[in-house]
Design a protein around this motif. Sequence first.
Motif, mmCIF file in Angstrom:
data_model
loop_
_atom_site.group_PDB
_atom_site.id
_atom_site.type_symbol
_atom_site.label_atom_id
_atom_site.label_comp_id
_atom_site.label_asym_id
_atom_site.label_seq_id
_atom_site.Cartn_x
_atom_site.Cartn_y
_atom_site.Cartn_z
ATOM 1 N N TYR A 76 8.067 -3.550 1.441
ATOM 2 C CA TYR A 76 7.778 -2.729 2.620
ATOM 3 C C TYR A 76 7.748 -1.248 2.257
ATOM 4 C CZ TYR A 76 8.885 -6.995 5.270
ATOM 5 O OH TYR A 76 8.907 -8.272 5.765
ATOM 6 N N GLU A 77 8.655 -0.826 1.381
ATOM 7 C CA GLU A 77 8.682 0.574 0.945
ATOM 8 C C GLU A 77 7.377 0.946 0.242
ATOM 9 O OE1 GLU A 77 12.088 1.276 -1.468
ATOM 10 O OE2 GLU A 77 13.535 0.721 0.094
ATOM 11 N N GLN A 78 6.865 0.023 -0.563
ATOM 12 C CA GLN A 78 5.608 0.296 -1.272
ATOM 13 C C GLN A 78 4.434 0.380 -0.294
ATOM 14 O OE1 GLN A 78 5.503 1.219 -4.276
ATOM 15 N NE2 GLN A 78 7.502 0.558 -5.043
ATOM 16 N N ILE A 79 4.423 -0.462 0.746
ATOM 17 C CA ILE A 79 3.357 -0.399 1.743
ATOM 18 C C ILE A 79 3.407 0.929 2.489
ATOM 19 C CG2 ILE A 79 2.489 -1.424 3.891
ATOM 20 C CD1 ILE A 79 3.436 -4.142 2.846
ATOM 21 N N VAL A 80 4.609 1.402 2.796
ATOM 22 C CA VAL A 80 4.767 2.681 3.488
ATOM 23 C C VAL A 80 4.245 3.827 2.632
ATOM 24 C CG1 VAL A 80 6.474 4.345 4.348
ATOM 25 C CG2 VAL A 80 6.692 1.912 4.920
ATOM 26 N N ASP A 81 4.461 3.752 1.315
ATOM 27 C CA ASP A 81 4.110 4.866 0.424
ATOM 28 C C ASP A 81 2.697 4.797 -0.146
ATOM 29 O OD1 ASP A 81 6.602 5.972 0.769
ATOM 30 O OD2 ASP A 81 7.450 5.055 -1.034
ATOM 31 N N ALA A 82 2.024 3.661 -0.024
ATOM 32 C CA ALA A 82 0.745 3.460 -0.709
ATOM 33 C C ALA A 82 -0.368 4.344 -0.157
ATOM 34 C CB ALA A 82 0.333 1.995 -0.618
ATOM 35 N N ASP A 83 -1.263 4.745 -1.053
ATOM 36 C CA ASP A 83 -2.484 5.449 -0.664
ATOM 37 C C ASP A 83 -3.670 4.493 -0.557
ATOM 38 O OD1 ASP A 83 -1.530 8.316 -0.780
ATOM 39 O OD2 ASP A 83 -1.049 7.678 -2.828
ATOM 40 N N LEU A 84 -3.493 3.278 -1.065
ATOM 41 C CA LEU A 84 -4.545 2.260 -1.051
ATOM 42 C C LEU A 84 -3.875 0.901 -1.218
ATOM 43 C CD1 LEU A 84 -7.689 1.728 -1.175
ATOM 44 C CD2 LEU A 84 -7.455 1.803 -3.663
ATOM 45 N N ILE A 85 -4.338 -0.092 -0.464
ATOM 46 C CA ILE A 85 -3.818 -1.451 -0.588
ATOM 47 C C ILE A 85 -4.980 -2.391 -0.862
ATOM 48 C CG2 ILE A 85 -2.648 -3.360 0.583
ATOM 49 C CD1 ILE A 85 -1.129 -1.305 2.233
ATOM 50 N N THR A 86 -4.865 -3.173 -1.940
ATOM 51 C CA THR A 86 -5.915 -4.122 -2.308
ATOM 52 C C THR A 86 -5.283 -5.490 -2.551
ATOM 53 O OG1 THR A 86 -5.703 -3.459 -4.638
ATOM 54 C CG2 THR A 86 -7.423 -2.377 -3.336
ATOM 55 N N THR A 100 3.520 -10.341 6.194
ATOM 56 C CA THR A 100 4.297 -9.405 5.381
ATOM 57 C C THR A 100 3.635 -8.032 5.358
ATOM 58 O OG1 THR A 100 5.086 -11.220 3.988
ATOM 59 C CG2 THR A 100 5.258 -8.997 3.100
ATOM 60 N N ILE A 101 2.316 -8.017 5.172
ATOM 61 C CA ILE A 101 1.604 -6.740 5.200
ATOM 62 C C ILE A 101 1.741 -6.101 6.570
ATOM 63 C CG2 ILE A 101 -0.661 -5.638 4.989
ATOM 64 C CD1 ILE A 101 -1.429 -7.777 2.980
ATOM 65 N N ALA A 102 1.665 -6.910 7.614
ATOM 66 C CA ALA A 102 1.793 -6.390 8.981
ATOM 67 C C ALA A 102 3.124 -5.678 9.184
ATOM 68 C CB ALA A 102 1.640 -7.525 9.989
ATOM 69 N N GLU A 103 4.207 -6.288 8.707
ATOM 70 C CA GLU A 103 5.531 -5.665 8.870
ATOM 71 C C GLU A 103 5.598 -4.343 8.113
ATOM 72 O OE1 GLU A 103 9.318 -4.742 9.942
ATOM 73 O OE2 GLU A 103 7.985 -6.264 10.804
ATOM 74 N N GLY A 104 5.041 -4.321 6.904
ATOM 75 C CA GLY A 104 5.039 -3.079 6.144
ATOM 76 C C GLY A 104 4.234 -1.988 6.826
ATOM 77 N N GLU A 144 -3.290 1.749 14.069
ATOM 78 C CA GLU A 144 -2.545 3.002 13.999
ATOM 79 C C GLU A 144 -2.101 3.306 12.573
ATOM 80 O OE1 GLU A 144 0.798 2.558 16.524
ATOM 81 O OE2 GLU A 144 -0.382 2.285 18.375
ATOM 82 N N ALA A 145 -2.049 2.261 11.732
ATOM 83 C CA ALA A 145 -1.495 2.431 10.392
ATOM 84 C C ALA A 145 -2.489 2.161 9.271
ATOM 85 C CB ALA A 145 -0.287 1.505 10.208
ATOM 86 N N ALA A 146 -3.608 1.506 9.574
ATOM 87 C CA ALA A 146 -4.517 1.097 8.504
ATOM 88 C C ALA A 146 -5.947 1.010 9.007
ATOM 89 C CB ALA A 146 -4.086 -0.259 7.940
ATOM 90 N N PHE A 147 -6.872 1.037 8.056
ATOM 91 C CA PHE A 147 -8.259 0.677 8.346
ATOM 92 C C PHE A 147 -8.725 -0.248 7.233
ATOM 93 C CE2 PHE A 147 -8.506 4.596 5.877
ATOM 94 C CZ PHE A 147 -9.543 4.372 4.986
#
Length: 386
Positions: A76-86, A100-104, A144-147
């Motif tokens: 979750y910490e990594q999802i909060v800090d990421a500039d890109l998720i693949t 899991t991604i949703a919670e992050g 609100e958190a991702a596109f």
Amino acid sequence: MKALHFGAGNIGRGFVGILLHEAGYELVFADVAAPLIDSLNEFDSYTVHEVGAGARDVTVTGFSGVNSGSDLEGLYEQIVDADLITTAVGPTVLRIIAPTIAEGLKRRAAAGKGKVAVMACENAINATDGLAEAIREVYPEVDEAAFFANTAVDRIVPNQERREGTQALDVTVETYHEWAVESGPFNENVGEVPNIPGITWVEDLAPYITRKLFTVNTGHAATAYFGNAAGISKIADALADASVQAKVAAVLAETKQLIVEKFGFEPEVQQAYVEKILTRFQNPDLPDTTDRVGRAPLRKISRNERFIGPAAELAERGYEATALVGAVAAALQFNVAEDAESVELQEKLTGVRGDRAASDALVTELTGIAPEHPLFAALAQAFATA
């Protein structure tokens, strides 16, 4: 810049990972395979070995791993800090990792972080849309958190030799790669696309992702199934067989007809693409096997996949799809004990053998093609004789 990538396997390290590394991203790989994550955290580098014309060795550094099964707080910490998720986990796994991604992402929004781009780099049409839908089911406010941006990916990564020590993370790949991403979501949300030289940014991804799936994936799987049925173990050897090569060429002639008509590609352009793909499959430095490429036949004969997808569209346009149905028939013969889907497929076929009504029902169950569809009769014959 930090990129969080789900899937630390050969595709993750040897395709997405290397391109993000070369674009200057710090890499964090998320995976449930504890030994793999331990290796990523133990070693400082790994090497991607390219094979083919213009091959090079590329050393990847600046990475770490997080266990997405046992260290959810760390993830979750990594999802909060990421500039890109693949992702590169396989299309069927996306729904599994979505909560899991949703919670992050929910925690990211609570932390006041800006929107992060999410891209599913899978061998499926609009895989990112499917991931986004699965995330919205548990987190409706995800926008609100991702596109989300759809992608088309193409790079052959064969079975790897087992390595120990510092070479455990090394990957062998072909020199060719294509990573096309729709630019619209980036322009709409952040005003520009990121500087990732390995990506081709396109306004309309549909022609590219469909062409790739119905040429590369269709051709690769057809080679595997026709080759396996002929008792040939290597993909390159299968295409060296005149009979197999002719069957694969016939399959790709049918998908070419659809692609040219649907998207307006020039016939000679699509034919050149087909020939390039077949040359790639015959690369002797990529010792891929028909057993590996043919695995997961249930998914590969499903409704929107590489055989039924184009065959159904051709039938709906009034064309024959004889070669594609022939590839499905070859897939029905795929019997590899090490592949769970192969075992399940053979059990299903055994259960309906000699019962035409049950066999016809299995056609719809596995391919999604209903009896009233113009493709059904040909598929029903293939199943009845499997």
